[in-house]
Design a protein around this motif. Structure first.
Motif: not given
Length: 340
Positions: A88-102, A215-225
């Motif tokens: 369930p934690v994946n519903d509240n964590v964005p993809l940017s938590e996995l991959v840093d913008d840098t 392209g990354w900016d469009r999806i990075k705020d989506q949840p990991i779920s």
């Protein structure tokens, strides 16, 4: 009345009983300092005193690579993957938590600055034949739907146009739908090739990098779920089962491959050449295992040691050792003790 000498009041059996009890109590008290002293001694020993390169080769090849992964371990991998992916934690964590913008910036700049990788990316995005085929079918259905809808609403004109279509098909012996699809297919493929060539010629390194970052900016705020939408969790069609089975197939093929064995051998040779003169403690320190870590490990394992000291099997072994000691003729004669 004077007391009898101690030796006259002891038998070998009673002496052994007393010594077994004393040894168990002594080991219980000294377990912690003994474990740390043992680590300090072991850590000071050079690796080459006890392990050579052939030992490591045997360990990696004969014990690890030559053995398939057990079904128990495979089941654990599948269950753990399922827990991680569908937690369930994946519903509240964005993809940017996995991959840093840098990291995305670095990758985008790398791809943008390498012509071969850049052209592959452009071909994938613009010149891909699958994309051209999909676009052809989409346009065909849109045109066909428009024509059908328009002709139905056009009354007499629509009937006349349908008659003209029928006459065309009879005269050319070809279906108009087929003709339309062929025309779209040929022209769209030509357009995508031109678009790809134009993009490769005019898209700069900075523009390619910018497209990737956008392209990354469009999806990075989506949840990991969100990744779950690309997976199936049906009992008889589990994506996790398919992924794990695919990994296993690749692993089983590679672990027996002479190619992988050659690379493993070369890697072990390199590692051993770099560390054969190091002490065990030096090698352990490279894995962040120091005396403090060993002290924590020792404290964690002490309950097991205490339980082991008090087990009947250890008591029996201590007793057997002492009985063998006192059974020696020289010891028995020197002590002048007897069994009960």
């Amino acid at each position: 009345m004077s007391k009898a000498p101690l030796t006259s009041r002891l038998t070998i059996d009673s002496l052994i009983d007393a010594q077994v009890d004393f040894m168990q109590q002594w080991l219980h008290k000294q377990a912690e300092p003994l474990s740390m002293e043992a680590w300090r001694w072991f850590g000071a020993q050079p690796l080459s005193n006890y392990i050579n390169c052939d030992h490591l080769q045997h360990l990696m090849k004969d014990w690890l690579l030559n053995q398939p992964m057990t079904e128990v371990m495979r089941t654990d991998i599948r269950d753990i993957l399922h827990t991680i992916i569908y937690h369930p934690v994946n519903d509240n964590v964005p993809l940017s938590e996995l991959v840093d913008d840098t990291q995305v910036q670095t990758l985008a700049n790398y791809i943008g600055s390498h012509e071969q990788q850049r052209n592959v990316l452009i071909h994938t995005l613009v010149g891909n034949e699958t994309f051209a085929d999909l676009l052809t079918q989409t346009l065909y259905h849109a045109i066909n739907d428009f024509m059908e809808t328009t002709l139905d609403k056009a009354g007499g004109v629509g009937k006349l146009m349908k008659l003209g279509r029928s006459s065309f098909e009879k005269a050319t012996n070809r279906n108009l739908d087929e003709k339309l699809q062929t025309y779209l297919h040929r022209n769209i493929k030509d357009l995508t090739r031109k678009a790809e060539a134009n993009a490769q010629a005019h898209l700069s390194n900075q523009e390619v990098a910018r497209l990737l970052i956008m392209g990354w900016d469009r999806i990075k705020d989506q949840p990991i779920s969100e990744l779950q939408t690309y997976l199936s969790d049906e009992p008889n069609n589990s994506s996790i089962d398919h992924i794990e089975a695919g990994i296993q197939q690749s692993y089983n093929r590679l672990r027996l491959s002479p190619y992988l064995h050659s690379l493993v051998s070369a890697s072990i040779d390199t590692w051993y050449a770099n560390h054969q003169s190091d002490t065990i403690a030096t090698i352990a320190a490279s894995l962040h295992i120091n005396e403090e870590a060993m002290a924590q490990c020792s404290n964690t394992l002490l309950p097991i040691v205490y339980d082991a000291i008090e087990t009947p099997w250890l008591t029996a072994h201590i007793r057997d050792m002492l009985e063998a000691f006192y059974a020696q003729p020289a010891v028995k004669e020197g002590l002048a003790l007897n069994h009960d």
